[in-house]
Design a protein around this motif. Sequence first.
Motif, mmCIF file in Angstrom:
data_model
loop_
_atom_site.group_PDB
_atom_site.id
_atom_site.type_symbol
_atom_site.label_atom_id
_atom_site.label_comp_id
_atom_site.label_asym_id
_atom_site.label_seq_id
_atom_site.Cartn_x
_atom_site.Cartn_y
_atom_site.Cartn_z
ATOM 1 N N UNK A 1 0.795 -1.271 0.046
ATOM 2 C CA UNK A 1 0.064 0.024 -0.050
ATOM 3 C C UNK A 1 0.646 1.315 0.100
ATOM 4 N N UNK A 2 0.476 2.245 -0.650
ATOM 5 C CA UNK A 2 1.110 3.534 -0.446
ATOM 6 C C UNK A 2 0.917 4.352 -1.855
ATOM 7 N N UNK A 3 1.641 5.707 -2.125
ATOM 8 C CA UNK A 3 1.404 6.371 -3.159
ATOM 9 C C UNK A 3 2.233 6.217 -4.174
ATOM 10 N N UNK A 4 2.079 6.107 -5.556
ATOM 11 C CA UNK A 4 2.925 5.561 -6.545
ATOM 12 C C UNK A 4 2.733 6.697 -7.686
ATOM 13 N N UNK A 5 3.878 6.592 -8.623
ATOM 14 C CA UNK A 5 3.689 7.292 -9.911
ATOM 15 C C UNK A 5 4.753 6.369 -10.852
ATOM 16 N N UNK A 6 4.316 6.550 -12.361
ATOM 17 C CA UNK A 6 5.230 5.869 -13.142
ATOM 18 C C UNK A 6 6.076 6.915 -13.808
ATOM 19 N N UNK A 7 7.278 6.490 -14.356
ATOM 20 C CA UNK A 7 8.051 7.193 -15.307
ATOM 21 C C UNK A 7 8.412 6.330 -16.500
ATOM 22 N N UNK A 8 8.631 6.828 -17.577
ATOM 23 C CA UNK A 8 8.780 6.425 -18.940
ATOM 24 C C UNK A 8 9.837 7.126 -19.389
ATOM 25 N N UNK A 9 11.163 6.223 -19.945
ATOM 26 C CA UNK A 9 12.007 6.773 -20.712
ATOM 27 C C UNK A 9 11.840 6.429 -22.202
ATOM 28 N N UNK A 10 11.731 7.536 -22.992
ATOM 29 C CA UNK A 10 11.681 7.164 -24.347
ATOM 30 C C UNK A 10 12.929 7.571 -25.004
ATOM 31 N N UNK A 11 13.489 6.446 -25.553
ATOM 32 C CA UNK A 11 14.886 6.553 -26.358
ATOM 33 C C UNK A 11 14.664 6.615 -27.829
#
Length: 374
Positions: free
Chosen positions: A58-68
Amino acid sequence: MTNYRLLTRGLGLKVNARLTGGPDDAEYTFKLHRGNEVTATSKAGSSNTWETPPSLAPGKYHFTCMIRTNSSMEVVSSLPFDFGLNKQMIRPRTLKPHPAHQPPASFHSLLYWESRKAFGHRENSAWLLDEKLNAYAFAESLGLSSPALELRSFNHDQIPLERNTVVKPLTGVMSQGVFLITADSIIDLVNNHTISNFTDLRQCMKNLITSGKIKEDQWIRERLILDDKVVDQPARDIKFYTFYGQPLLALETVRIPKVQRCWYDNYSNLVNTGKYSKELFVGHGIPPEFYEIAERIGHSIPAPFVRVDLLASPSGAVVNEITPKPGGAHLFAASIDNSLGNHLVSADARLRTDLISGKKFEHFKSIQKHRTDI
């Protein structure tokens, strides 16, 4: 300036990230962040989607995406989201005012109009599965388990009564007329009281018919499914509000020794919807495969919404009911009713796209044929 967007969608114990607007020749690497900590990372590849491992903390999340690409590198972040938190003490937010020319979508109202559209053509709509025997045949066509003892109905004075079974009306809502016959008791589920013997049970069934609470003298028998968490107790009932393959709200119900309920959003947060607020408890949780089953069922029916009811048994999910119009939809708080209404509109658009593209819904059509033959 790029038009990348990193979107998230919860599916029970998993979360899916999807990047839109990315170039075809790019390499993508996703990361899942809990606060400032990276908790999971995908392999670099050409796919613009990624699903997290199950059972996140349980918790607060976010995603990141690296675009190469050959010429550039960019990192895009998603909006933050909560996962697996207990929000039962948070009241549903009030509904923001809408312009007069933009009335809010109402789940309760849209369900009414969906049923009106199906009137007179029920065999071509999800109402076909509201008849429980058709729902069981449909589940079995998908390779799923059902509690059916036989695919037929009986009058109240003819139905065989025996221990470790469930007796219920062929059609009905809100558990009205459902009786659990355990090894040592007979329980009227909706009133949560014990009936002395089979003679009194038949009389209760007759009274429900004469009072009009049950419309037809048609009853079915099922196996009594026991729970996966509490020994010798009837199975937990888990109802999924499923919008053409997207289970976005789930209700876990325990009925013995008293009725207790737990709502989950599709990010596994425990939430308060305004419905059953006085019966809330911290539930046992929903196995991840249950979401996948609800998703599969909902996507196999040509309807923008169905509620899929599963029983949690020691051997896995058992399909208990499929209905296009669940009882008590008017009890949701206004903001929840609006949110579900928006999901229903979106689901209807996705369904129309699939129908125009020629989707066949073969399993549903097999039940139409089965119903015609009987």
